[in-house]
Design an enzyme around this catalytic site. Sequence first.
Site, mmCIF file in Angstrom:
data_model
loop_
_atom_site.group_PDB
_atom_site.id
_atom_site.type_symbol
_atom_site.label_atom_id
_atom_site.label_comp_id
_atom_site.label_asym_id
_atom_site.label_seq_id
_atom_site.Cartn_x
_atom_site.Cartn_y
_atom_site.Cartn_z
ATOM 1 N N ASP A 33 41.571 48.625 33.857
ATOM 2 C CA ASP A 33 42.494 47.941 34.774
ATOM 3 C C ASP A 33 42.869 48.878 35.919
ATOM 4 O O ASP A 33 42.855 50.100 35.769
ATOM 5 C CB ASP A 33 43.765 47.495 34.057
ATOM 6 N N ASP B 71 39.041 50.209 38.979
ATOM 7 C CA ASP B 71 39.148 49.272 40.098
ATOM 8 C C ASP B 71 37.771 48.619 40.186
ATOM 9 O O ASP B 71 36.777 49.279 40.513
ATOM 10 C CB ASP B 71 39.494 50.023 41.388
ATOM 11 N N VAL B 72 37.701 47.329 39.900
ATOM 12 C CA VAL B 72 36.391 46.672 39.790
ATOM 13 C C VAL B 72 35.614 46.638 41.107
ATOM 14 O O VAL B 72 34.421 46.330 41.108
ATOM 15 C CB VAL B 72 36.502 45.230 39.229
ATOM 16 N N ASN C 235 36.734 39.950 33.749
ATOM 17 C CA ASN C 235 37.951 39.133 33.785
ATOM 18 C C ASN C 235 38.832 39.419 35.003
ATOM 19 O O ASN C 235 39.500 38.512 35.497
ATOM 20 C CB ASN C 235 38.744 39.386 32.493
ATOM 21 N N TYR D 120 39.905 31.597 47.020
ATOM 22 C CA TYR D 120 39.866 31.642 45.551
ATOM 23 C C TYR D 120 38.762 30.714 45.015
ATOM 24 O O TYR D 120 37.965 31.117 44.171
ATOM 25 C CB TYR D 120 41.238 31.250 44.990
ATOM 26 N N VAL E 66 46.975 28.930 33.337
ATOM 27 C CA VAL E 66 47.347 29.740 32.170
ATOM 28 C C VAL E 66 48.564 30.555 32.600
ATOM 29 O O VAL E 66 48.595 31.090 33.723
ATOM 30 C CB VAL E 66 46.198 30.693 31.768
HETATM 31 N N1 NAD Z 1 46.200 32.287 35.121
HETATM 32 C C1 NAD Z 1 45.498 31.241 35.492
HETATM 33 O O1 NAD Z 1 46.035 30.119 35.658
HETATM 34 C C2 NAD Z 1 44.010 31.370 35.663
HETATM 35 C C3 NAD Z 1 43.242 30.185 35.711
HETATM 36 C C4 NAD Z 1 41.873 30.297 35.878
HETATM 37 C C5 NAD Z 1 41.267 31.528 35.969
HETATM 38 N N2 NAD Z 1 42.039 32.659 35.917
HETATM 39 C C6 NAD Z 1 41.334 33.947 36.035
HETATM 40 O O2 NAD Z 1 41.639 34.746 34.922
HETATM 41 C C7 NAD Z 1 41.440 36.123 35.251
HETATM 42 C C8 NAD Z 1 42.625 36.946 34.753
HETATM 43 O O3 NAD Z 1 43.764 36.591 35.513
HETATM 44 P P1 NAD Z 1 45.214 36.413 34.873
HETATM 45 O O4 NAD Z 1 45.582 34.996 35.021
HETATM 46 O O5 NAD Z 1 45.281 37.046 33.545
HETATM 47 O O6 NAD Z 1 46.082 37.213 35.973
HETATM 48 P P2 NAD Z 1 47.001 38.518 35.834
HETATM 49 O O7 NAD Z 1 47.377 38.848 37.238
HETATM 50 O O8 NAD Z 1 48.079 38.279 34.849
HETATM 51 O O9 NAD Z 1 46.010 39.618 35.258
HETATM 52 C C9 NAD Z 1 44.966 40.154 36.044
HETATM 53 C C10 NAD Z 1 44.710 41.599 35.665
HETATM 54 O O10 NAD Z 1 43.656 42.091 36.512
HETATM 55 C C11 NAD Z 1 44.070 43.365 37.023
HETATM 56 N N3 NAD Z 1 43.402 43.630 38.311
HETATM 57 C C12 NAD Z 1 43.698 43.121 39.528
HETATM 58 N N4 NAD Z 1 42.898 43.657 40.452
HETATM 59 C C13 NAD Z 1 42.064 44.511 39.813
HETATM 60 C C14 NAD Z 1 41.007 45.369 40.235
HETATM 61 N N5 NAD Z 1 40.646 45.480 41.522
HETATM 62 N N6 NAD Z 1 40.359 46.101 39.288
HETATM 63 C C15 NAD Z 1 40.736 46.028 37.997
HETATM 64 N N7 NAD Z 1 41.736 45.261 37.547
HETATM 65 C C16 NAD Z 1 42.388 44.500 38.448
HETATM 66 C C17 NAD Z 1 45.572 43.273 37.134
HETATM 67 O O11 NAD Z 1 46.182 44.554 37.173
HETATM 68 C C18 NAD Z 1 45.925 42.480 35.881
HETATM 69 O O12 NAD Z 1 46.131 43.311 34.768
HETATM 70 C C19 NAD Z 1 41.240 36.159 36.761
HETATM 71 O O13 NAD Z 1 39.860 36.287 37.059
HETATM 72 C C20 NAD Z 1 41.757 34.808 37.214
HETATM 73 O O14 NAD Z 1 41.180 34.387 38.417
HETATM 74 C C21 NAD Z 1 43.392 32.606 35.768
#
Ligand code: NAD
Length: 295
Positions: free
Chosen positions: A38, A64-65, A91, A158, A191
């Site tokens: 992360d 950092d991805v 993710n 997005y 989510v």
């Molecule tokens: N929450 C929703 O409703 C939802 C719905 C569909 C898809 N998603 C997808 O699920 C995935 C996870 O998101 P989430 O909802 O858990 O959000 P979140 O913001 O709670 O978690 C995302 C995590 O990714 C980390 N992150 C951000 N930029 C980064 C980078 N450059 N390198 C490494 N880590 C990084 C953040 O620090 C965080 O821990 C994402 O790809 C998001 O698009 C989320």
Amino acid sequence: MSNEFNGKTAIISGAAGGIGLALAEALAEQGMNIVMGDIDNAALMQSGSALREKGYNILTCALDVTDYSQWEDIVANAKDKFGKVHMVINNAGVGGTPGKVEDSEHETWRWVMDVNVMGVLYGAQASVPAIQEHGEGGWVLNVASMAGMMGMPYAGAYCASKAAVVSMTESWIAELKPFNIHTSVLCPAFVKTRIHESYRNRQQKYAVAQENRIDKEKLKAGAQAATMAVESGIPAAMLAERVIEALKSKQTYIFTHPNYRKVTTERFNAIDNGFIDAENSAVVGHLIDDDMVTF
Ligand SMILES: NC(=O)c1ccc[n+]([C@@H]2O[C@H](COP(=O)([O-])OP(=O)(O)OC[C@H]3O[C@@H](n4cnc5c(N)ncnc54)[C@H](O)[C@@H]3O)[C@@H](O)[C@H]2O)c1
């Protein structure tokens, strides 16, 4: 424990919170060694310790991805610690700022594309050779979204990024199948996580230049709607349980919100109608009978 995950190793990006953390815990519960990456170091340390205290095998690595060299490092660290890598879950993702097409900040699009698209490419590119080298097979799981299955007003960046993730996954399925690597794409609707606060981890390199800045008031309504939708979402732990179920039955498209089937059905029908129109076209309709190359 006897299941296909036990004793194997998964690398999960964005594992410090939200969906990534829930997946880390669910797969650790199945007996996997988990490598959590992360960009948010404080959250990563805290989440890693919490899982270790529960008795799971956890390695935490700064990641950092958008930086390929950090992906190379995390794969090397995973191999050093656990011997082999079997699974990568791409993710990490960011939501960007909702806004009208004419109000799009180029820096925001680049940020969203770099994290959500290039981050997935880099994760697969760095991990696949490590999964291939032991010959035991494995998994590539890319986290897209229902936004990758449909366009949404005011969320162009997005949606475009997530459609790319769906497409990348579809391209890699046949490539990786000979290596017994199961490739799948997770497409959740809302989510309950911190995705609506993604700006908290926005890197300085994507800072918006003063001249490109959009009036905050203009973006407010979209941001409020996104917050309300995310806060009404399903718990991340429920999603993680569903993912394990779907991985066990080797799904390609992993859906967590069956109520969205009507959305994809409408889209398929609209696409099909476009083909019916082309078949009936005076200009290209005859091509249906020709011996043309079809992929
Ligand atoms: N929450 C929703 O409703 C939802 C719905 C569909 C898809 N998603 C997808 O699920 C995935 C996870 O998101 P989430 O909802 O858990 O959000 P979140 O913001 O709670 O978690 C995302 C995590 O990714 C980390 N992150 C951000 N930029 C980064 C980078 N450059 N390198 C490494 N880590 C990084 C953040 O620090 C965080 O821990 C994402 O790809 C998001 O698009 C989320």
